[in-house]
Write a protein that holds these residues in place. Structure first.
Motif, PDB file in Angstrom:
ATOM      1  N   SER A 185      34.071  36.507  41.662  1.00 18.54           N
ATOM      2  CA  SER A 185      35.171  36.643  40.693  1.00 18.54           C
ATOM      3  C   SER A 185      34.714  37.120  39.327  1.00 18.54           C
ATOM      4  CB  SER A 185      35.979  35.341  40.540  1.00 18.54           C
ATOM      5  OG  SER A 185      35.475  34.522  39.509  1.00 18.54           O
ATOM      6  N   GLY A 189      37.804  38.483  37.778  1.00 14.94           N
ATOM      7  CA  GLY A 189      38.570  37.443  37.103  1.00 14.94           C
ATOM      8  C   GLY A 189      38.808  37.739  35.640  1.00 14.94           C
ATOM      9  N   ASN A 190      39.985  37.335  35.153  1.00 21.46           N
ATOM     10  CA  ASN A 190      40.324  37.546  33.740  1.00 21.46           C
ATOM     11  C   ASN A 190      39.412  36.776  32.799  1.00 21.46           C
ATOM     12  OD1 ASN A 190      42.412  39.263  34.376  1.00 21.46           O
ATOM     13  ND2 ASN A 190      43.991  37.662  34.315  1.00 21.46           N
ATOM     14  N   ALA A 191      38.841  35.686  33.278  1.00 21.51           N
ATOM     15  CA  ALA A 191      37.981  34.872  32.415  1.00 21.51           C
ATOM     16  C   ALA A 191      36.706  35.611  32.020  1.00 21.51           C
ATOM     17  CB  ALA A 191      37.622  33.560  33.121  1.00 21.51           C
ATOM     18  N   LYS A 193      36.770  39.140  31.850  1.00 20.48           N
ATOM     19  CA  LYS A 193      37.215  40.498  31.512  1.00 20.48           C
ATOM     20  C   LYS A 193      36.635  40.968  30.180  1.00 20.48           C
ATOM     21  CE  LYS A 193      41.395  43.351  31.194  1.00 20.48           C
ATOM     22  NZ  LYS A 193      41.049  44.007  29.917  1.00 20.48           N
ATOM     23  N   LEU A 234      39.035  33.158  27.623  1.00 19.54           N
ATOM     24  CA  LEU A 234      40.447  33.320  27.914  1.00 19.54           C
ATOM     25  C   LEU A 234      41.210  33.139  26.603  1.00 19.54           C
ATOM     26  CD1 LEU A 234      40.893  31.449  31.325  1.00 19.54           C
ATOM     27  CD2 LEU A 234      41.260  33.896  30.903  1.00 19.54           C
ATOM     28  N   SER A 390      40.528  33.289  36.807  1.00 19.08           N
ATOM     29  CA  SER A 390      41.366  33.546  35.626  1.00 19.08           C
ATOM     30  C   SER A 390      41.868  32.260  35.013  1.00 19.08           C
ATOM     31  CB  SER A 390      42.554  34.443  36.030  1.00 19.08           C
ATOM     32  OG  SER A 390      42.105  35.679  36.537  1.00 19.08           O
ATOM     33  N   GLN A 391      41.183  31.149  35.282  1.00 17.16           N
ATOM     34  CA  GLN A 391      41.683  29.850  34.852  1.00 17.16           C
ATOM     35  C   GLN A 391      40.618  29.038  34.127  1.00 17.16           C
ATOM     36  OE1 GLN A 391      43.501  27.605  38.004  1.00 17.16           O
ATOM     37  NE2 GLN A 391      44.470  29.391  38.916  1.00 17.16           N
TER      38      GLN A 391
END
Length: 535
Positions: A185, A189-191, A193, A234, A390-391
């Motif tokens: 991830s 994953g956005n975390a 990015k 994030l 992303s969390q």
């Protein structure tokens, strides 16, 4: 049922491997080292050479490549060779007693050492740090800022890293190698990015299967979660301890098997990290037992020099890399000691504490078996915030305390002149920790204090600047006196936001809400951070 299956599996493994054992074949020399000395860039990057030059570390034969003809000679004897170390100058093979004798007799072989350290060893603990995930929470989800620490604020404050961030040290220009299980991830994953968008992930490698496959979703997520505590981001939810550092990601831990080859995978990863010129290595792994119990260690082996990985980790520190390791999660088990290579004297070993600053019950005990104080210090390891995918999530273990601290190390290194001895920095970190000079078995010298360490290393004569901030607590006006000219004053709130700039030594704070703030005072000698309370 599972326990019975495990015992049967181990028994079968012992029978299947009884005729061979993993050994390391040490070579006598490096015949082609002269060509390396004449052109070090053939093996090391300029960044790696710069680190050595800055710290006054000379090139040695360890830095030269291993002799390829020796490796081929071993293969010609019928052995499969997949792992080798230039630092240790040798290769690993599986061999019978007769084959070991044959290897020892080769003209280019210095000696052969078995990985078997405890033939009668038994099962005690699991070597990968275990962590527990909790439901995601976020107490500051409505903050309107692009640099809101969110859930990570308390663990950053606990080791006094936020003041370093406010002073402008967020890990920028520092390179961290995370050596762990794998990193699923991190590429999607956005975390992560922000790291990807800024080009902060510089590369990686899987030393288990010898490929570039480090993001495969079948890999253990442990590495991603640990890396997230350092570089995860994030917006309005979480910021890691070194969000602007660069990263190399190396997989060395085989999640499906417990084999001594993993020690070599780590050494190979550390050698590659050195080639790239990294500043920090962060690893949340430790070793005491394996599927084949012949390779198990005893506490007597936890002396910092017995295991191959401890020897490799020490060499990494001697190259000027700041190496951090998790102490282990065995504080409540019958084997409650630190694991290797956290037992090495030159490795900076991290224990775990709660959000209240107490030792986490699971955090492994020191000292090492030679009497060296371990761990060296501590950081948040109970219900620590990190990210995955992303969390925002929570996890517990020295596995998390270690990367939280490693990020602080990167920020500290950024703040310091690049010629300060790494051993001096370690000593200052110990001396500025919460329990110094009275260490405990689980916390070592106590909770680390990164900004205080920054202040006490004689930077730009900052510690010689006489500054007084009063009154504190304050209602309306805060006054600043200094024997150095004050260039400007900035106020930051608890979320890390710059909320006020002033050019005089008298600052009106009457409009601020009640609470805690940081005051950044810029002088001709450098920047100083002070805390104050608004009543």
């Amino acid at each position: 049922m599972r326990k019975i299956f495990t015992i049967l599996s181990v028994s079968f493994s012992l029978v299947a491997t009884a005729q061979t054992e993993l050994v390391f074949v040490f070579f006598k020399d490096k015949p082609n080292k002269a060509s390396f000395y004449s052109n070090p860039l053939s093996e090391l990057t300029q960044k790696s050479l710069d680190r050595r030059n800055n710290l006054g570390i000379a090139l040695t034969d360890q830095d030269a490549p291993i002799e390829t003809t020796y490796i081929q000679n071993i293969k010609n004897l019928g052995f499969t060779v997949t792992d080798y170390s230039k630092w240790l100058n040798g290769v690993a093979v599986n061999a019978t007693s007769a084959q070991i004798q044959t290897l020892s007799q080769q003209s280019y072989v210095d000696h052969v050492e078995s990985f078997v350290k405890n033939p009668n060893g038994g099962k005690r603990n699991e070597k990968i740090e275990k962590f527990k995930e909790f439901a995601s929470t976020n107490d500051n989800k409505d903050a309107l800022t692009t640099f809101n620490y969110g859930s990570g604020l308390s663990q950053i404050n606990q080791i006094n890293v936020r003041a370093l961030h406010v002073a402008g040290f967020t890990g920028a220009g520092m390179t961290i190698a995370v050596i762990d299980t794998g990193f699923p991830s991190v590429d999607t994953g956005n975390a992560y990015k922000r790291l990807r968008d800024n080009g902060q992930i510089k590369g990686g490698y899987n030393f288990i299967n010898k490929s570039t496959d480090i993001y495969n979703t079948s890999l253990n997520t442990h590495g991603s979660i640990c890396m997230g505590a350092i570089g995860g981001y994030l917006d309005n939810q979480f910021v890691g301890t070194a969000p602007d550092a660069d990263f190399y990601l190396y997989a060395s831990e085989d999640g499906a098997n417990e084999i001594p080859e993993e020690e070599l995978y780590w050494i190979e990863a550390a050698e590659e990290a050195d080639r790239k010129g990294v500043d920090v290595i962060s690893t949340s792994l430790g070793y005491t037992e394996f599927d084949d119990s012949r390779y198990d260690y005893t506490y007597a082996n936890m002396n910092g020099t017995t295991s191959f990985i401890a020897r490799g980790a020490q060499i990494a520190t001697e190259k000027g890399i700041f190496v951090t390791f998790a102490a282990g999660n065995e504080g409540t088990s019958s084997w409650h000691y630190i694991s290797t290579p956290a037992d090495n004297a030159k490795v900076f070993t991290i224990g775990a504490v709660t959000n209240q600053g107490q030792s986490s019950s699971f955090s492994s005990f020191g000292p090492n078996s030679a009497g060296v104080i371990k761990p060296d210090g501590a950081a948040r390891g109970s219900e620590t915030y990190t990210v995955y995918g992303s969390q925002v999530t929570q996890a517990s273990g020295t596995s998390l305390a270690n990367p939280v601290a490693a990020g602080g190390v990167a920020c500290l290194l950024q703040s310091l002149p690049n010629n300060i001895s790494r051993e001096d920095i370690k000593n200052k970190l110990r001396q500025n920790a919460s329990l110094y000079p009275n260490p405990s078995a689980q916390m070592g010298y106590g909770i680390l204090n990164f900004y205080k360490t920054y202040q006490t290393l004689g930077l730009k004569d900052i510690t010689k600047t006489n500054i007084k901030v009063y009154p504190n607590p304050v209602k309306d006006f805060i006054n600043i006196t200094s024997d150095k000219a004050i260039k400007s004053v900035e106020i930051y709130d608890v979320l890390g936001r710059l909320i006020k700039t002033n050019s005089s030594s008298k600052v009106n704070v009457s409009q601020l809400s009640k609470g805690n703030y940081l005051l950044k005072i810029k002088t001709d000698s450098g920047d100083i951070i002070e805390k104050f309370i608004k009543e």
